[in-house]
Design an enzyme around this catalytic site. Structure first.
Site, PDB file in Angstrom:
ATOM      1  N   ASN A 162       0.717  -1.164  -0.001  1.00  0.00           N
ATOM      2  CA  ASN A 162       0.064  -0.057  -0.079  1.00  0.00           C
ATOM      3  C   ASN A 162       0.930   1.163   0.304  1.00  0.00           C
ATOM      4  O   ASN A 162       1.587   1.515   0.819  1.00  0.00           O
ATOM      5  CB  ASN A 162      -0.834   0.034   1.328  1.00  0.00           C
ATOM      6  N   GLU A 163       1.020   1.912  -0.945  1.00  0.00           N
ATOM      7  CA  GLU A 163       1.417   3.232  -1.222  1.00  0.00           C
ATOM      8  C   GLU A 163       3.086   3.122  -0.787  1.00  0.00           C
ATOM      9  O   GLU A 163       3.342   3.771   0.459  1.00  0.00           O
ATOM     10  CB  GLU A 163       0.673   4.318  -0.478  1.00  0.00           C
ATOM     11  N   GLU A 319      -8.203   5.063  -4.703  1.00  0.00           N
ATOM     12  CA  GLU A 319      -8.628   5.581  -3.400  1.00  0.00           C
ATOM     13  C   GLU A 319      -8.782   7.164  -3.629  1.00  0.00           C
ATOM     14  O   GLU A 319      -8.104   7.740  -4.154  1.00  0.00           O
ATOM     15  CB  GLU A 319      -7.399   5.474  -2.272  1.00  0.00           C
TER      16      GLU A 319
END
Ligand code: GAL
Length: 684
Positions: A162-163, A319
């Protein structure tokens, strides 16, 4: 284009298996809820038109409760439930949040900050990307997931980690030190080469033993900038190696496309032009800056950058938020309609997926005040109604999937240049690469131009205008490419503090701006930065024989040496009254502009009107607050209009169909009401 320039964007040309429309959905964290809630989730997802959810992103502790012991009961049930409801799965590898046992067993795997502080557990975030234990554990859990779900019919996408790079990227741990030395040996081969590249003769830093080369942790004074620039490259490579290791493990067991969610424009420690070549489909997360009342411009920049690193291919917004976030100083709720406007802007700029963090608002934990598709207030809320309406709208826009955006303007965006420029001891603390990028982008946005972000080395011949707002580090290849671009008929605009250093942060032979001397007809003899609060006046006539306008500059001035350029703006005061401030130069069949001071976005208007004229870019004729983007399919053009202001007229030649209402318009334009969005299919 230089032969060495790699292609832009992923090699993969496919789409998410089993998804035949645009994607709509969000992060789904059912582990935070009792199982009876899951049924309601699935029902409401169907009601909202959700067709894809991202799951498992933070589930490592649940899936591997003890090292090497796996329990997939929870994930099995969730995936079956989603599958039964026709909702596709974007399956996360949970490696952005290692379990407590990992930290307890491998305390040396923790990230250490530049000041020497090891970052503990109890939150989330990366451990040292150079830790062999982390690499082993992350590849193992990714492998287990791929073996179990890699061919599951519900699976549409892999979401690794994630990121990457957030919340921390730099790591000064013992693992980093070892990996850094290996990376340097690979890059330079010999210490002589390293000493030369880093200019270690300065301040007596010459190295005679690889073991003496340290990570550039906090020191008594400014640390060698070339060393720090290389450390930024190393950090990017270390993170990317974590991604590719997981991706390759997954590919052993699954043909489903693999991605990871970027944070274009917000996380600058990953060079997304490099990363985009490693993913199958580019994906991005974006959150508005609540303090900025015109956050839609920053959103547009992030979306354009995402499309650009994808090489123009469609990308996924994985997102954004339905309303407020929870982590900014003041978390402003989105106004009615704002979520739809934001979503359509991403879509207009190439996103084929509109997703949110997160599906259902969390009751506990650090993000309980973050908005969600299903807020704490439930289905009686404004946010829920807007979520359902957006789902209905996206359902009508499926034919836009795969269509492309075309841009006439490129704005240079080079991570290496930003890394170098943002180091210590630059001529003025007021010089910020982001400020200049934002100002020029904002001007182009207001003037209705669609913009790609581009590296100086890539093929630029398709653009009518190239703007270089902050090209502090410019390689010889990049400068030669820009010069060829002008020679071949392009219009190039370069802002101050550009063309200063090479890839080792060493000043170019010949001095500041020397590599662009041919293209711009000017070089810089000396920087003349201003004191805080000072401004100066430029008498500007655009070189077209008009009476001089008085433009106010701040932050910076240069003492320029002309080498053929025409002076179109002159300093009336400031550190060099009478000196050249803005120049224009014909080179080959193109034009090179140089601007040596800081004009704000309003002031840039006068200058850019002349630059557009040189570039042959017509005025869009669209009111400033009406954002208009076009996507092009094989047989149709789509006009996406987003009104951020009062009622406004959208000029349209020829008939068009409004895809959201089904209405036909016969041409001549249409009124877009205040705050509204329109998506029009133009015929022929
Ligand atoms: C993102 C992150 C999500 C969530 C979100 C909140 O950066 O990927 O997990 O924390 O921010 O805005």
């Amino acid at each position: 284009m230089p032969a060495s320039t790699p292609p832009v964007g992923p090699a993969f040309t496919g789409w998410l298996p089993g998804v035949d429309s645009l994607c709509y959905g969000g992060d789904y964290n059912p582990e935070q809820w009792p199982e009876e809630v899951w049924e309601e989730d699935a029902r409401l997802m169907r009601e909202a038109g959700v067709n894809l959810v991202s799951i498992g992103i933070f589930s490592w502790a649940l899936l591997e409760p003890r090292e090497g012991e796996f329990d997939f009961t929870f994930l099995d049930r969730v995936i079956e439930l989603l599958h039964a409801n026709g909702i596709r799965v974007d399956l996360g590898t949970p490696t952005a949040a290692p379990p407590a046992w990992f930290y307890a067993t491998y305390p040396e795997a923790r990230v250490v900050t530049r000041d020497g502080v090891p970052l503990g557990p109890g939150s989330r975030g990366m451990v040292s990307p150079s830790s062999p234990e982390y690499r082993r554990a992350s590849v193992r859990i990714a492998t287990e997931l791929a073996k179990r779900y890699g061919r599951h019919p519900a699976l549409a996408l892999w979401h690794v980690h994630n990121e990457y790079g957030a919340p921390v990227a730099d790591d000064y741990s013992v693992h980093a030190r070892r990996a850094w030395r290996e990376w340097l040996q690979g890059r330079y081969g010999t210490l002589d080469a390293l000493n030369a590249a880093w200019g270690t003769a300065f301040w007596g830093q010459v190295y005679g033993d690889w073991e003496h080369v340290q990570v550039p942790a906090a020191s008594a004074s400014a640390v060698n900038p070339a060393q720090r620039l290389d450390f930024a490259r190393f950090t990017d490579s270390a993170l990317l190696a974590c991604f590719t290791a997981e991706r390759d493990a997954i590919r052993e067991h699954s043909d489903v496309p693999v991605t990871t969610n970027f944070m274009a424009t917000e996380c600058l420690s990953t060079d997304l032009f490099r990363w985009a070549r490693e993913v199958d489909i580019v994906a991005n997360d974006h959150y508005l800056t609540a303090a900025d009342p015109r956050g839609e411009v920053g959103l547009a920049l992030a979306a354009d950058l995402t499309r650009s690193v994808a090489g123009g291919k469609p990308w996924l917004l994985l997102e954004h938020s339905t309303s407020a976030v929870n982590w900014q100083p003041r978390n402003v709720a989105k106004r009615p309609g704002e979520m739809a406007r934001n979503s359509l802007s991403h879509l207009g700029r190439g996103a084929d997926s509109i997703m949110f963090f997160q599906w259902r608002a969390s009751r506990s934990g650090a993000e309980k005040f973050h908005s969600a598709m299903l807020p704490h207030a439930g289905t009686g809320s404004r946010v829920w109604r807007e979520v359902v309406e957006l789902g209905q709208h996206l359902g009508k826009l499926g034919e836009l999937r795969g269509t492309r955006v075309r841009a006439d303007v490129a704005l240079l965006w080079d991570y290496e240049s930003f890394w170098a420029q943002d180091l210590d001891w630059r001529p003025s603390e007021a010089v910020s690469h982001r400020e200049r990028v934002n100002a020029f982008y904002d001007r182009l946005w207001r003037d209705g131009h669609t913009v790609d972000l581009a590296r100086p080395e890539q093929d630029l011949s398709g653009y009518q205008l190239v703007v270089a707002p902050a090209s502090y580090l410019l390689t010889a290849d990049g400068a030669a490419n820009l010069t060829r671009y002008v020679e071949g008929g392009g219009t190039l605009l370069v802002s101050y503090f550009s063309g200063i250093v090479d890839e080792h942060d060493a000043v170019h032979p010949g001095g500041f701006l020397a590599p662009l001397r041919d293209a711009l007809g000017v070089t810089v003899e000396e920087f003349l930065p201003l004191r805080a609060g000072e401004s100066l006046t430029v008498r500007y006539d655009g070189g077209r024989g008009r009476a001089g306008a008085e433009l106010t500059g701040t932050v910076w001035a240069d003492d320029l040496t002309l080498a053929g350029a025409q002076v179109v703006g002159t300093y009336a005061d400031g550190p060099k009254p009478g000196g050249a401030a803005v120049t224009r130069h014909r080179h080959g069949t193109g034009t090179g502009w140089y601007v040596s001071t800081n004009f704000d976005v309003e002031t840039l208007s006068a200058l850019m009107a002349d630059v557009y004229a040189d570039a042959g870019l017509p005025s869009s004729g669209v009111p400033e607050d009406l954002e208009v983007i076009r996507r092009h399919g094989d047989d149709a053009e789509y006009v996406i209009a987003i009104n951020h202001g009062e009622d406004a007229k959208l000029p349209l030649d020829g008939p068009a169909t409004d895809l959201l209402t089904g209405d036909e318009t016969s041409g001549g334009g249409m009124v877009v009401p205040a705050g509204a969005v329109r998506v029009l299919r133009r015929h022929g």
